[in-house]
Scaffold this motif. Sequence first.
Motif, PDB file in Angstrom:
ATOM      1  N   LYS A   1       0.834  -1.200   0.000  1.00 41.12           N
ATOM      2  CA  LYS A   1       0.000   0.000   0.000  1.00 41.12           C
ATOM      3  C   LYS A   1       0.873   1.257   0.000  1.00 41.12           C
ATOM      4  O   LYS A   1       0.591   2.215  -0.712  1.00 41.12           O
ATOM      5  CB  LYS A   1      -0.924  -0.009   1.218  1.00 41.12           C
ATOM      6  N   ARG A   2       1.938   1.241   0.795  1.00 37.00           N
ATOM      7  CA  ARG A   2       2.864   2.382   0.823  1.00 37.00           C
ATOM      8  C   ARG A   2       3.574   2.542  -0.509  1.00 37.00           C
ATOM      9  O   ARG A   2       3.848   3.649  -0.954  1.00 37.00           O
ATOM     10  CB  ARG A   2       3.906   2.210   1.930  1.00 37.00           C
ATOM     11  N   GLN A   3       3.883   1.432  -1.167  1.00 40.16           N
ATOM     12  CA  GLN A   3       4.585   1.504  -2.437  1.00 40.16           C
ATOM     13  C   GLN A   3       3.693   2.070  -3.547  1.00 40.16           C
ATOM     14  O   GLN A   3       4.164   2.797  -4.409  1.00 40.16           O
ATOM     15  CB  GLN A   3       5.068   0.108  -2.855  1.00 40.16           C
ATOM     16  N   ARG A   4       2.407   1.738  -3.517  1.00 44.76           N
ATOM     17  CA  ARG A   4       1.493   2.153  -4.587  1.00 44.76           C
ATOM     18  C   ARG A   4       0.929   3.553  -4.397  1.00 44.76           C
ATOM     19  O   ARG A   4       0.650   4.236  -5.371  1.00 44.76           O
ATOM     20  CB  ARG A   4       0.341   1.158  -4.688  1.00 44.76           C
TER      21      ARG A   4
ATOM     22  N   PRO B   1      11.452   4.074   5.284  1.00 46.17           N
ATOM     23  CA  PRO B   1      12.601   3.447   4.628  1.00 46.17           C
ATOM     24  C   PRO B   1      13.184   2.262   5.395  1.00 46.17           C
ATOM     25  O   PRO B   1      13.688   1.320   4.787  1.00 46.17           O
ATOM     26  CB  PRO B   1      13.613   4.580   4.500  1.00 46.17           C
ATOM     27  N   THR B   2      13.094   2.270   6.706  1.00 40.13           N
ATOM     28  CA  THR B   2      13.649   1.162   7.478  1.00 40.13           C
ATOM     29  C   THR B   2      12.849  -0.113   7.242  1.00 40.13           C
ATOM     30  O   THR B   2      13.417  -1.183   6.995  1.00 40.13           O
ATOM     31  CB  THR B   2      13.663   1.514   8.980  1.00 40.13           C
TER      32      THR B   2
ATOM     33  N   VAL C   1      16.073 -12.988  10.659  1.00 33.89           N
ATOM     34  CA  VAL C   1      16.322 -11.662  11.239  1.00 33.89           C
ATOM     35  C   VAL C   1      15.381 -10.630  10.625  1.00 33.89           C
ATOM     36  O   VAL C   1      14.803  -9.797  11.331  1.00 33.89           O
ATOM     37  CB  VAL C   1      17.802 -11.256  11.055  1.00 33.89           C
ATOM     38  N   ALA C   2      15.206 -10.686   9.308  1.00 32.59           N
ATOM     39  CA  ALA C   2      14.309  -9.736   8.643  1.00 32.59           C
ATOM     40  C   ALA C   2      12.865  -9.939   9.100  1.00 32.59           C
ATOM     41  O   ALA C   2      12.146  -8.963   9.352  1.00 32.59           O
ATOM     42  CB  ALA C   2      14.412  -9.879   7.130  1.00 32.59           C
ATOM     43  N   ALA C   3      12.430 -11.194   9.211  1.00 32.78           N
ATOM     44  CA  ALA C   3      11.063 -11.453   9.677  1.00 32.78           C
ATOM     45  C   ALA C   3      10.872 -10.969  11.111  1.00 32.78           C
ATOM     46  O   ALA C   3       9.838 -10.401  11.453  1.00 32.78           O
ATOM     47  CB  ALA C   3      10.748 -12.946   9.563  1.00 32.78           C
ATOM     48  N   PHE C   4      11.888 -11.187  11.951  1.00 35.29           N
ATOM     49  CA  PHE C   4      11.807 -10.705  13.331  1.00 35.29           C
ATOM     50  C   PHE C   4      11.736  -9.182  13.362  1.00 35.29           C
ATOM     51  O   PHE C   4      10.928  -8.599  14.086  1.00 35.29           O
ATOM     52  CB  PHE C   4      13.011 -11.193  14.141  1.00 35.29           C
ATOM     53  N   ALA C   5      12.590  -8.528  12.567  1.00 33.50           N
ATOM     54  CA  ALA C   5      12.597  -7.061  12.547  1.00 33.50           C
ATOM     55  C   ALA C   5      11.277  -6.507  12.031  1.00 33.50           C
ATOM     56  O   ALA C   5      10.763  -5.515  12.565  1.00 33.50           O
ATOM     57  CB  ALA C   5      13.755  -6.554  11.685  1.00 33.50           C
ATOM     58  N   LEU C   6      10.707  -7.142  11.013  1.00 38.65           N
ATOM     59  CA  LEU C   6       9.415  -6.682  10.501  1.00 38.65           C
ATOM     60  C   LEU C   6       8.317  -6.878  11.532  1.00 38.65           C
ATOM     61  O   LEU C   6       7.443  -6.021  11.699  1.00 38.65           O
ATOM     62  CB  LEU C   6       9.075  -7.417   9.207  1.00 38.65           C
ATOM     63  N   GLY C   7       8.359  -7.997  12.215  1.00 40.52           N
ATOM     64  CA  GLY C   7       7.378  -8.222  13.281  1.00 40.52           C
ATOM     65  C   GLY C   7       7.542  -7.234  14.414  1.00 40.52           C
ATOM     66  O   GLY C   7       6.562  -6.719  14.958  1.00 40.52           O
ATOM     67  N   TRP C   8       8.778  -6.942  14.773  1.00 34.39           N
ATOM     68  CA  TRP C   8       9.051  -5.986  15.847  1.00 34.39           C
ATOM     69  C   TRP C   8       8.575  -4.593  15.457  1.00 34.39           C
ATOM     70  O   TRP C   8       7.974  -3.884  16.257  1.00 34.39           O
ATOM     71  CB  TRP C   8      10.546  -5.967  16.150  1.00 34.39           C
ATOM     72  N   ARG C   9       8.817  -4.187  14.218  1.00 35.62           N
ATOM     73  CA  ARG C   9       8.420  -2.844  13.766  1.00 35.62           C
ATOM     74  C   ARG C   9       6.904  -2.735  13.662  1.00 35.62           C
ATOM     75  O   ARG C   9       6.362  -1.652  13.814  1.00 35.62           O
ATOM     76  CB  ARG C   9       9.081  -2.519  12.435  1.00 35.62           C
ATOM     77  N   SER C  10       6.208  -3.820  13.366  1.00 38.06           N
ATOM     78  CA  SER C  10       4.750  -3.736  13.267  1.00 38.06           C
ATOM     79  C   SER C  10       4.097  -3.663  14.649  1.00 38.06           C
ATOM     80  O   SER C  10       2.991  -3.180  14.782  1.00 38.06           O
ATOM     81  CB  SER C  10       4.197  -4.921  12.488  1.00 38.06           C
TER      82      SER C  10
ATOM     83  N   TRP D   1      11.974  -5.362   4.293  1.00 41.16           N
ATOM     84  CA  TRP D   1      11.225  -6.141   3.305  1.00 41.16           C
ATOM     85  C   TRP D   1      12.130  -6.531   2.145  1.00 41.16           C
ATOM     86  O   TRP D   1      12.088  -7.659   1.655  1.00 41.16           O
ATOM     87  CB  TRP D   1      10.021  -5.361   2.786  1.00 41.16           C
ATOM     88  N   ARG D   2      12.959  -5.613   1.696  1.00 35.69           N
ATOM     89  CA  ARG D   2      13.896  -5.918   0.615  1.00 35.69           C
ATOM     90  C   ARG D   2      14.857  -7.028   1.042  1.00 35.69           C
ATOM     91  O   ARG D   2      15.140  -7.945   0.264  1.00 35.69           O
ATOM     92  CB  ARG D   2      14.659  -4.652   0.232  1.00 35.69           C
ATOM     93  N   ALA D   3      15.334  -6.965   2.266  1.00 38.26           N
ATOM     94  CA  ALA D   3      16.231  -8.016   2.767  1.00 38.26           C
ATOM     95  C   ALA D   3      15.519  -9.366   2.811  1.00 38.26           C
ATOM     96  O   ALA D   3      16.107 -10.402   2.473  1.00 38.26           O
ATOM     97  CB  ALA D   3      16.747  -7.647   4.156  1.00 38.26           C
ATOM     98  N   LEU D   4      14.250  -9.360   3.201  1.00 40.90           N
ATOM     99  CA  LEU D   4      13.489 -10.608   3.250  1.00 40.90           C
ATOM    100  C   LEU D   4      13.282 -11.172   1.848  1.00 40.90           C
ATOM    101  O   LEU D   4      13.413 -12.381   1.630  1.00 40.90           O
ATOM    102  CB  LEU D   4      12.142 -10.387   3.940  1.00 40.90           C
ATOM    103  N   PHE D   5      12.977 -10.323   0.875  1.00 37.76           N
ATOM    104  CA  PHE D   5      12.809 -10.789  -0.506  1.00 37.76           C
ATOM    105  C   PHE D   5      14.120 -11.343  -1.062  1.00 37.76           C
ATOM    106  O   PHE D   5      14.135 -12.373  -1.736  1.00 37.76           O
ATOM    107  CB  PHE D   5      12.305  -9.665  -1.403  1.00 37.76           C
ATOM    108  N   ILE D   6      15.225 -10.672  -0.768  1.00 36.06           N
ATOM    109  CA  ILE D   6      16.527 -11.147  -1.235  1.00 36.06           C
ATOM    110  C   ILE D   6      16.858 -12.494  -0.597  1.00 36.06           C
ATOM    111  O   ILE D   6      17.329 -13.420  -1.264  1.00 36.06           O
ATOM    112  CB  ILE D   6      17.618 -10.098  -0.939  1.00 36.06           C
ATOM    113  N   ALA D   7      16.592 -12.615   0.696  1.00 37.20           N
ATOM    114  CA  ALA D   7      16.866 -13.889   1.389  1.00 37.20           C
ATOM    115  C   ALA D   7      16.004 -15.013   0.817  1.00 37.20           C
ATOM    116  O   ALA D   7      16.496 -16.129   0.617  1.00 37.20           O
ATOM    117  CB  ALA D   7      16.607 -13.735   2.884  1.00 37.20           C
ATOM    118  N   ALA D   8      14.740 -14.729   0.527  1.00 39.27           N
ATOM    119  CA  ALA D   8      13.863 -15.758  -0.038  1.00 39.27           C
ATOM    120  C   ALA D   8      14.358 -16.181  -1.417  1.00 39.27           C
ATOM    121  O   ALA D   8      14.379 -17.376  -1.748  1.00 39.27           O
ATOM    122  CB  ALA D   8      12.433 -15.241  -0.114  1.00 39.27           C
ATOM    123  N   GLY D   9      14.769 -15.222  -2.224  1.00 36.79           N
ATOM    124  CA  GLY D   9      15.311 -15.556  -3.540  1.00 36.79           C
ATOM    125  C   GLY D   9      16.586 -16.376  -3.441  1.00 36.79           C
ATOM    126  O   GLY D   9      16.777 -17.348  -4.190  1.00 36.79           O
TER     127      GLY D   9
END
Length: 104
Positions: free
Chosen positions: A30-33, A41-42, A93-102, A47-55
């Motif tokens: 939603k923020r991107q669109r 930005p944080t 780590v990215a999933a934890f950080a995203l959960g923590w920020r939410s 999210w970018r780190a999580l996508f890179i890790a998944a790839g």
Amino acid sequence: MPDPSYWVIKILIAVPGAVGLWAGYRAFRKRQRDSLQPRDPTTDRWWRALFIAAGLLVVDLLLILSLSALGAPHWLGEALFVVLAAATLLAFVAAFALGWRSVH
């Protein structure tokens, strides 16, 4: 064969995490669109780190499976498993950080 309650407990632990991750992803998209939404930005970086890790996880697993079928040397497999471990750690780590920020 594990007890069926083992699987129920794993599912009960995984579902809230998946729901939270999906809600966070929807907010990210939603923020991107929407150009009127305030930028975070944080969170976007995590999210970018999580996508890179998944790839990396997908590509690395495919490489490990295909190269092991072709009889690649052991040192190459060990190097790929190091990449797999690093990508898994980054994903957690990215999933934890995203959960923590939410939450905060």
